[in-house]
Every structure is written in structure tokens, then in C-alpha cells.
Write a protein that holds these residues in place. Structure first.
Motif, PDB file in Angstrom:
ATOM      1  N   LYS A  27       0.835  -1.198   0.000  1.00 40.29           N
ATOM      2  CA  LYS A  27       0.000   0.000   0.000  1.00 40.29           C
ATOM      3  C   LYS A  27       0.875   1.255   0.000  1.00 40.29           C
ATOM      4  O   LYS A  27       0.544   2.260  -0.620  1.00 40.29           O
ATOM      5  CB  LYS A  27      -0.923  -0.004   1.223  1.00 40.29           C
ATOM      6  N   CYS A  30       2.225   1.726  -3.551  1.00 38.92           N
ATOM      7  CA  CYS A  30       1.155   2.190  -4.446  1.00 38.92           C
ATOM      8  C   CYS A  30       0.832   3.660  -4.196  1.00 38.92           C
ATOM      9  O   CYS A  30       0.583   4.420  -5.142  1.00 38.92           O
ATOM     10  CB  CYS A  30      -0.101   1.336  -4.257  1.00 38.92           C
ATOM     11  N   LEU A  31       0.858   4.079  -2.929  1.00 42.64           N
ATOM     12  CA  LEU A  31       0.572   5.474  -2.595  1.00 42.64           C
ATOM     13  C   LEU A  31       1.655   6.397  -3.151  1.00 42.64           C
ATOM     14  O   LEU A  31       1.349   7.456  -3.718  1.00 42.64           O
ATOM     15  CB  LEU A  31       0.474   5.638  -1.073  1.00 42.64           C
ATOM     16  N   VAL A  33       3.715   5.832  -5.692  1.00 42.03           N
ATOM     17  CA  VAL A  33       3.644   5.831  -7.151  1.00 42.03           C
ATOM     18  C   VAL A  33       2.455   6.654  -7.633  1.00 42.03           C
ATOM     19  O   VAL A  33       2.549   7.389  -8.631  1.00 42.03           O
ATOM     20  CB  VAL A  33       3.569   4.384  -7.689  1.00 42.03           C
ATOM     21  N   ALA A  34       1.323   6.560  -6.929  1.00 44.23           N
ATOM     22  CA  ALA A  34       0.139   7.337  -7.305  1.00 44.23           C
ATOM     23  C   ALA A  34       0.406   8.840  -7.143  1.00 44.23           C
ATOM     24  O   ALA A  34       0.020   9.646  -8.005  1.00 44.23           O
ATOM     25  CB  ALA A  34      -1.051   6.915  -6.451  1.00 44.23           C
ATOM     26  N   CYS A  35       1.076   9.224  -6.051  1.00 50.78           N
ATOM     27  CA  CYS A  35       1.427  10.637  -5.834  1.00 50.78           C
ATOM     28  C   CYS A  35       2.391  11.124  -6.910  1.00 50.78           C
ATOM     29  O   CYS A  35       2.286  12.265  -7.391  1.00 50.78           O
ATOM     30  CB  CYS A  35       2.048  10.822  -4.452  1.00 50.78           C
ATOM     31  N   TYR A  36       3.324  10.266  -7.279  1.00 53.01           N
ATOM     32  CA  TYR A  36       4.279  10.595  -8.345  1.00 53.01           C
ATOM     33  C   TYR A  36       3.554  10.864  -9.664  1.00 53.01           C
ATOM     34  O   TYR A  36       3.799  11.885 -10.326  1.00 53.01           O
ATOM     35  CB  TYR A  36       5.261   9.433  -8.507  1.00 53.01           C
ATOM     36  N   ALA A  37       2.655   9.971 -10.030  1.00 50.22           N
ATOM     37  CA  ALA A  37       1.915  10.122 -11.282  1.00 50.22           C
ATOM     38  C   ALA A  37       1.050  11.385 -11.271  1.00 50.22           C
ATOM     39  O   ALA A  37       0.988  12.121 -12.264  1.00 50.22           O
ATOM     40  CB  ALA A  37       1.047   8.890 -11.529  1.00 50.22           C
ATOM     41  N   PHE A  38       0.409  11.644 -10.138  1.00 45.47           N
ATOM     42  CA  PHE A  38      -0.446  12.832 -10.033  1.00 45.47           C
ATOM     43  C   PHE A  38       0.378  14.115 -10.137  1.00 45.47           C
ATOM     44  O   PHE A  38      -0.021  15.074 -10.804  1.00 45.47           O
ATOM     45  CB  PHE A  38      -1.207  12.802  -8.701  1.00 45.47           C
ATOM     46  N   LYS A  41       1.828  14.467 -13.908  1.00 50.75           N
ATOM     47  CA  LYS A  41       0.847  14.690 -14.965  1.00 50.75           C
ATOM     48  C   LYS A  41      -0.111  15.854 -14.692  1.00 50.75           C
ATOM     49  O   LYS A  41      -0.648  16.441 -15.629  1.00 50.75           O
ATOM     50  CB  LYS A  41       0.029  13.407 -15.168  1.00 50.75           C
ATOM     51  N   LEU A 145       7.877   4.651 -13.454  1.00 57.37           N
ATOM     52  CA  LEU A 145       6.695   4.238 -12.698  1.00 57.37           C
ATOM     53  C   LEU A 145       6.665   2.719 -12.525  1.00 57.37           C
ATOM     54  O   LEU A 145       6.411   2.219 -11.421  1.00 57.37           O
ATOM     55  CB  LEU A 145       5.435   4.735 -13.403  1.00 57.37           C
ATOM     56  N   LEU A 149       7.202   0.468  -8.955  1.00 58.23           N
ATOM     57  CA  LEU A 149       6.114  -0.393  -8.490  1.00 58.23           C
ATOM     58  C   LEU A 149       6.513  -1.863  -8.518  1.00 58.23           C
ATOM     59  O   LEU A 149       6.213  -2.621  -7.586  1.00 58.23           O
ATOM     60  CB  LEU A 149       4.878  -0.177  -9.361  1.00 58.23           C
TER      61      LEU A 149
END
Length: 263
Positions: A27, A30-31, A33-38, A41, A145, A149
Motif C-alpha cells: 500500500k 502504491c501510494l 507511485v500514485a502521488c508521483y503520477a499525479f 501529470k 513508474l 512499483l
């Protein structure tokens, strides 16, 4: 996600790293990586829209030196273990549980590698803060990314064994790559005088060619040696994807542009 991985790949978490940051709980990974993508982008470009690009020259130099040292350390420490198991034969590397000292050694190396893949995400963050959006290509974004992950996921279940070779080869490439980045950051003239930039891309492509054969060999032989063979199928598929993406980048950057230059 965790239930899907354990059911589809038929694996269970390694209890030795259950309490470790990133490896112990996916978790957390995933958090991040999600913050990185947000940020890359959406948030980053929005914050920088009406701002001047940051220089970050000193920070990036420190970052590059850190990457050289950490990746070089991983290569140095992992070499006796990896090369001692006849990496060049392509034979399957089993998950070694017979030697407690070796287990702790490889577990620590795997964990360090996972942390480095998270650290790699700063590459893209620096591009955004410097408004170098042309360098945030699909290849760059997808590559960073996925590895950030994939590494914690793989080592969450199998911290050593066959996939450990991927981290070893990747660390060699990154040691050379960040050495180039460090030199090119010293001055614009230095950057233009470094003729071997394209060979780093060829080196990256070479690692995927080697790893494709390394992952393919035990699959052809049916020699899984206790290692989850579905991990090897997935790694093999990703190697093909990266080979295509990096080949496309090389052709566009060093072949097509060279033909367009006036004589």
C-alpha cells in the motif's frame, strides 16, 4: 491488488520483510507511485504554469553523485553473489534459503534496490520543476513508474533468486548513466563534448536483450527451480516492451536526427 497478485501468481509474502517500509506493505508503494503520477501529470505542471523554471543545479549534482555511489555500492556488494552463481549460463536462480547469512545479505541488497527505484522518481520531478516537459516522455514516465512499483512487488514475495539479476544489471547501467548525468551537469560545454551519450542508450538496450535471454532460458527448459514462473513470464513481456520503446527512442534520437542534419 495484493489479493490479485497472490492468487494469479500463486505466491505468498516473505515473512522476513513483513515490517519493512515499502516491501512489507505494498500500500505504501502504491501510494508513492500514485502521488508521483499525479504530480508529474497534473499538479506539477499546474504549479509551474506561471513560474520560472528552477535551476536546481546543486541539488541535481548531489542527487547524481548519490545515485552513482548507491548503484555502484549495489554492484560491488552483489557481484560475488551474482557472478558466483554463474550468471552467464542463464540457469534458473533458486530462492536460497539454505544459508541464513546469505539470506540476510540478499534481502538487504534487494531492499536497498527497491529504495533506489523510489529515489529514481526524482528524475521526473526535477524535469517538471525545471519545466523540461519534453524530457517527460512516455518511455521515461512508464519506465520509472513501472520499476518503482515492480521492484517492491517482486521482492515482497521473493527477495532473491532469478529476478535479483535484473536489479544487478540495472544497477550497472544506472551507475554509468548517472556518471554521464553528473558530467553533463557540470557545464554546457562539458555536455556537448561527451560523445558517448548514445552508447548509454545502447547499453540500456543491451541489458534488455541479455535479460530477455536470461528469463527465457528456464522457461524453455522448464527449469523453474522453485521460482514463480509467472514472474518470469511477466518480466519477459516487459523486457520486450522496453526493447521496443528504447529502440524507438534510439532511432528517433540518433539515427533520424543525424540524417536530418545538414552536411
Amino acid at each position: 491488488m495484493v489479493n490479485f497478485i497472490e492468487k494469479y501468481f500463486d505466491v505468498t509474502p516473505d515473512p522476513r520483510s513483513a515490517d519493512w517500509f515499502l516491501i512489507g506493505s505494498l500500500k505504501q508503494t502504491c501510494l508513492i507511485v500514485a502521488c508521483y503520477a499525479f504530480f508529474v501529470k497534473k499538479l506539477g505542471p499546474s504549479l509551474m504554469k506561471n513560474r520560472k523554471p528552477f535551476e536546481l543545479r546543486t541539488i541535481i549534482r548531489i542527487y547524481n553523485i548519490s545515485q552513482i555511489c548507491i548503484n555502484g555500492y549495489l554492484v560491488f556488494k552483489a557481484s560475488p553473489y551474482i557472478l558466483g552463481r554463474s550468471i552467464w549460463t542463464g540457469r534458473c536462480f533458486s530462492v536460497d534459503e539454505s544459508n541464513p547469512e546469505t539470506e540476510r545479505y540478499t534481502l538487504w541488497l534487494s531492499y536497498t534496490y527497491c529504495l533506489v527505484k523510489i529515489l529514481d522518481l526524482l528524475d521526473t520531478v526535477f524535469f517538471v520543476l525545471r519545466k523540461r516537459y519534453n524530457q517527460v516522455s512516455f518511455l521515461h514516465f512508464y519506465h520509472h513508474l513501472l520499476l518503482a512499483l515492480l521492484a517492491p512487488v517482486v521482492y515482497h514475495y521473493n527477495p532473491n533468486g532469478h529476478m535479483g539479476v535484473m536489479g544487478y544489471i540495472n544497477s550497472i547501467v544506472h551507475t554509468v548513466m548517472y556518471f554521464y548525468y553528473f558530467l553533463s551537469n557540470l557545464s554546457p560545454n562539458m555536455k556537448n563534448s561527451i560523445w558517448w551519450k548514445k552508447y548509454i542508450t545502447l547499453m540500456q538496450m543491451g541489458q534488455f536483450v541479455f535479460l530477455t535471454g536470461f528469463f527465457l532460458y528456464p522457461l524453455i527448459n522448464g527449469e523453474f527451480c522453485g521460482y514463480p514462473f509467472k514472474f518470469l513470464y511477466f518480466a519477459l513481456a516487459q523486457n520486450f516492451v522496453f526493447m521496443i520503446l528504447f529502440s524507438n527512442f534510439y532511432i528517433k534520437t540518433y539515427v533520424t536526427k543525424a540524417k536530418l542534419k545538414p552536411n
